[in-house]
Design an enzyme around this catalytic site. Sequence first.
Site, mmCIF file in Angstrom:
data_model
loop_
_atom_site.group_PDB
_atom_site.id
_atom_site.type_symbol
_atom_site.label_atom_id
_atom_site.label_comp_id
_atom_site.label_asym_id
_atom_site.label_seq_id
_atom_site.Cartn_x
_atom_site.Cartn_y
_atom_site.Cartn_z
ATOM 1 N N GLN A 75 0.841 -1.194 0.000
ATOM 2 C CA GLN A 75 0.000 0.000 0.000
ATOM 3 C C GLN A 75 0.877 1.247 0.000
ATOM 4 O O GLN A 75 1.182 1.812 1.044
ATOM 5 C CB GLN A 75 -0.962 0.014 1.194
ATOM 6 N N PHE A 76 1.262 1.682 -1.203
ATOM 7 C CA PHE A 76 2.150 2.828 -1.331
ATOM 8 C C PHE A 76 1.512 4.113 -0.823
ATOM 9 O O PHE A 76 2.207 5.064 -0.481
ATOM 10 C CB PHE A 76 2.619 2.996 -2.784
ATOM 11 N N THR A 77 0.187 4.160 -0.719
ATOM 12 C CA THR A 77 -0.471 5.382 -0.269
ATOM 13 C C THR A 77 -0.154 5.718 1.182
ATOM 14 O O THR A 77 -0.411 6.840 1.618
ATOM 15 C CB THR A 77 -2.000 5.301 -0.467
#
Length: 148
Positions: A75-77
């Site tokens: 989850q790069f966010t």
Amino acid sequence: MIQRVSQARVLVGGEVIGEIGIGLLVLLCAERGDSEVQSDKLLAKILKLRIFADDGGKMNRSVQDVAGGLLIVSQFTLAADVSGGNRPSFTGAAAPDEGRRLYDYFVAQARALHPVVGTGQFAADMQVHLVNDGPVTIPLRIDPLSIQ
């Protein structure tokens, strides 16, 4: 970011690609400058973190103690920076190739050290379903400066 769950699953294109019962949903974000050393320290912390109830109801057991699963989802966010306005910037996230490499490394290490590991799919549009137990949600970060 980890969440203690009674169950969790990840779907891609309507198909379940990873799921666990009791355990930890691990939302994993590689940031610029992260390394395998940080990954190893983070995994060790996750496996030993005492956030499951003992017989007295106190958070005194780890995911290993309760034979729980790990569901690891990229989850790069989590690297979002919203200080410059209303549209998040993700420049702090590792480049996609490096993020994938570190995600794959983390998953491989988790599978070597823990018997029940499910995953999401890197860079896919995923739907994550979970029942957060508690709720218990804990942000974890290994500071690169703490690694000597």
